[in-house]
Design an enzyme around this catalytic site. Structure first.
Site, PDB file in Angstrom:
ATOM      1  N   GLY A  92       0.944  -1.249   0.039  1.00 19.62           N
ATOM      2  CA  GLY A  92      -0.085   0.136  -0.011  1.00 19.62           C
ATOM      3  C   GLY A  92       1.040   1.333   0.155  1.00 19.62           C
ATOM      4  N   SER A 124       9.864   1.629   0.940  1.00 25.61           N
ATOM      5  CA  SER A 124       9.041   2.166   2.229  1.00 25.61           C
ATOM      6  C   SER A 124       9.670   3.380   2.476  1.00 25.61           C
ATOM      7  CB  SER A 124       9.152   1.200   3.303  1.00 25.61           C
ATOM      8  OG  SER A 124      10.398   0.550   3.663  1.00 25.61           O
ATOM      9  N   THR A 145      17.258  -4.227   4.732  1.00 26.29           N
ATOM     10  CA  THR A 145      16.716  -4.865   3.793  1.00 26.29           C
ATOM     11  C   THR A 145      17.703  -6.395   3.566  1.00 26.29           C
ATOM     12  OG1 THR A 145      16.199  -5.560   1.403  1.00 26.29           O
ATOM     13  CG2 THR A 145      17.504  -3.552   1.963  1.00 26.29           C
ATOM     14  N   ASP A 147      18.096  -7.497   0.734  1.00 24.84           N
ATOM     15  CA  ASP A 147      18.400  -7.419  -0.647  1.00 24.84           C
ATOM     16  C   ASP A 147      19.953  -6.479  -0.672  1.00 24.84           C
ATOM     17  OD1 ASP A 147      16.148  -8.637  -0.790  1.00 24.84           O
ATOM     18  OD2 ASP A 147      15.037  -6.928  -1.351  1.00 24.84           O
ATOM     19  N   ARG A 293      17.494 -31.110  -8.400  1.00 17.32           N
ATOM     20  CA  ARG A 293      16.407 -30.850  -7.314  1.00 17.32           C
ATOM     21  C   ARG A 293      16.507 -29.441  -6.929  1.00 17.32           C
ATOM     22  NH1 ARG A 293      15.404 -35.113  -8.417  1.00 17.32           N
ATOM     23  NH2 ARG A 293      14.796 -36.943  -6.986  1.00 17.32           N
ATOM     24  N   LEU A 300      12.924 -17.849   4.843  1.00 13.42           N
ATOM     25  CA  LEU A 300      14.050 -18.451   6.081  1.00 13.42           C
ATOM     26  C   LEU A 300      15.097 -17.251   6.034  1.00 13.42           C
ATOM     27  CD1 LEU A 300      14.140 -22.243   5.254  1.00 13.42           C
ATOM     28  CD2 LEU A 300      13.568 -21.092   7.245  1.00 13.42           C
ATOM     29  N   GLN A 301      15.110 -16.576   4.790  1.00 18.65           N
ATOM     30  CA  GLN A 301      16.471 -15.824   4.490  1.00 18.65           C
ATOM     31  C   GLN A 301      16.209 -14.468   5.423  1.00 18.65           C
ATOM     32  OE1 GLN A 301      17.503 -15.977   0.115  1.00 18.65           O
ATOM     33  NE2 GLN A 301      15.590 -16.673   0.568  1.00 18.65           N
TER      34      GLN A 301
HETATM   35  O1  F6P Z   1      12.692  -6.940  -0.079  1.00 22.34           O
HETATM   36  C1  F6P Z   1      12.917  -8.178   0.562  1.00 22.34           C
HETATM   37  C2  F6P Z   1      12.387  -9.241   0.181  1.00 22.34           C
HETATM   38  O2  F6P Z   1      12.251 -10.410   1.250  1.00 22.34           O
HETATM   39  C3  F6P Z   1      12.923  -9.510  -1.166  1.00 22.34           C
HETATM   40  O3  F6P Z   1      13.968 -10.185  -1.290  1.00 22.34           O
HETATM   41  C4  F6P Z   1      11.637 -10.462  -1.780  1.00 22.34           C
HETATM   42  O4  F6P Z   1      11.254 -10.502  -3.277  1.00 22.34           O
HETATM   43  C5  F6P Z   1      10.481  -9.868  -1.151  1.00 22.34           C
HETATM   44  O5  F6P Z   1      10.916  -9.205   0.015  1.00 22.34           O
HETATM   45  C6  F6P Z   1       9.513 -10.913  -0.586  1.00 22.34           C
HETATM   46  O6  F6P Z   1       8.199 -10.227  -0.242  1.00 22.34           O
HETATM   47  P1  F6P Z   1       7.083 -10.694   0.413  1.00 22.34           P
HETATM   48  O7  F6P Z   1       7.471 -11.045   2.192  1.00 22.34           O
HETATM   49  O8  F6P Z   1       6.076  -9.626   0.537  1.00 22.34           O
HETATM   50  O9  F6P Z   1       6.809 -11.987   0.015  1.00 22.34           O
END
Ligand code: F6P
Length: 411
Positions: A92, A124, A145, A147, A293, A300-301
């Protein structure tokens, strides 16, 4: 010493270390005898105040006792946990809803804050920056983040823990991969950035790392390069392999896939089968079918307890935010640069974010650069990064091989 009222919120996707920032802010503020108000669920917390769903006292974080079972208590325990005690929102944009925006601005006024500390990622922070402009808020931003793609900082809170998760996952997967002579593809988060996949992949011993900055999409050349890399491993008697792919890499038609790891598996199997058919005729008796696989690491990350570096970074950032408020320096992003905490004008950061979001080709505000020393490190190790496999050229397909990955094609 003027007493101040500080607001703090977490916004966007959660990550490890958010609570460690909150703890540092609360501790440093308590030392100044200031009050810290924690906004629940990002800017939604201001709406709760505006709508009188919560009173300001309910939001008070300072002079509170956080207690765990037993005798473990006090604000210090917060730094150990991932998630956010305040909650966070990642959906949002109040700019699209005038009523929501008005309520947020009203709530901020009603709290009578001297400053707001916003812990956020690229999306954000952009939203909060625009609100702050409109409401004339005194804003300090802290980058977080997994990322690691907030511009002008070398580290965002949460990133290092996520790298640790990817690294550990690759280590764990090595044993099952080796036991079954399998290729395991690990799909890693990161949105449009490849920092997490690159760093986790190198540290975890991946043979192939595909990130959007270097491999925007899975062209036939890239698939061919992957297969050649896996075949080369076999020449050293290694019949298992680890492939890391960042979620931001697109399919062969430059389109986003829900599960790019699964797509890669299908495409490699097809390409690989075709190559095997060719090589079989050339008497490569060692070549084997590749059993594959896919593991998607997913959230988890985001949920591991913060590692030491994330706690340190979070703590240093939180303390710096309070120092900036003390000096009346607002509209800053707290950053980590060249071995120390520093600040950058928030305006510059937000401009870079806005520009990148408008760029269809490269929507990442802080991408991995081709000349990044870790890209060079990976290449020197022989990790395949999706470069065109020049030495190999395209293998001409044998028309007799109709079912590329069937066992009849495999030595
Ligand atoms: O921006 C952090 C992140 O974990 C990204 O790596 C990932 O694409 C996204 O958020 C996942 O978002 P959501 O928790 O909304 O699925």
């Amino acid at each position: 010493m003027n007493s101040k009222r500080i607001g703090i919120l977490t916004s966007g996707g959660d990550c490890p270390g958010l609570n460690a920032v909150i703890r540092a802010v609360v501790k440093a503020a308590e030392k100044e005898k200031w009050s810290v108000y924690g906004l629940p669920y990002g800017t939604d917390g201001f709406r709760d105040i505006a709508d009188k769903k919560r009173s300001p006292e309910e939001l008070l974080l300072t002079r509170k006792c956080y207690q765990l079972p037993g005798e473990i208590r006090g604000v210090d325990v917060l730094q150990f946990f991932s998630g956010s005690i305040l909650g966070s929102i990642s959906k949002g944009d109040p700019d699209k809803d005038p009523e929501v925006k008005a309520a947020i601005l009203r709530g901020y006024e009603m709290l009578n804050l001297d400053a707001l500390i916003a812990i956020g990622g690229d999306g954000s922070l952009k939203i909060i920056y625009d609100l702050a402009e409109e409401g004339h808020w005194n804003l300090i931003a802290i980058p977080k983040t997994i990322d690691n793609d907030v511009p002008l900082t070398e580290f965002c809170v949460g990133f290092t823990t996520a790298v640790e998760v990817v690294t550990q996952a690759l280590y764990d997967l090595t044993f099952t991969a080796a036991s079954h002579n399998r290729i395991i593809i690990v799909e890693v988060m990161g949105r449009d950035a490849g920092h997490l996949a690159l760093q986790g992949g190198i540290a975890g011993g991946a043979d192939i790392i595909l990130i959007p900055e270097l491999t925007p999409y899975l062209s036939l050349d890239v698939l061919h390069g992957c297969c050649e890399k896996l075949l080369n491993l076999q020449q050293y008697d290694r019949y298992f392999g680890l492939v890391v792919i960042a979620e931001g890499v697109k399919n062969q038609h430059n389109k986003k896939e829900d599960r790019i790891g699964d797509y890669l598996k299908r495409e490699i199997q097809e390409e690989y089968g075709q190559i095997l058919c060719q090589k079989k005729h050339q008497d490569f008796c060692l070549l084997k079918d590749m059993d594959m696989r896919v593991t998607v690491l997913g959230h988890l990350q985001r949920s591991h307890p913060p590692v030491a570096w994330d706690r340190l970074l979070a703590t240093a950032f939180g303390v710096q935010a309070i120092k900036l408020i003390e000096k009346g320096q607002y509209n800053k992003l707290v950053v980590w640069k060249k071995g120390k905490v520093d600040i950058e004008p928030l305006y510059d950061v937000i401009q870079t974010i806005k520009k990148s979001h408008e760029d269809k080709e490269c929507p990442c505000p802080s991408p991995v650069r081709e000349d990044d020393c870790l890209v060079k490190t990976a290449r020197s190790l022989g990790i395949y990064l999706g470069d065109r496999p020049e030495s190999m050229g395209r293998v001409k397909l044998d028309s007799s091989c109709s079912s590329p990955f069937s066992h009849s094609c495999v030595n």
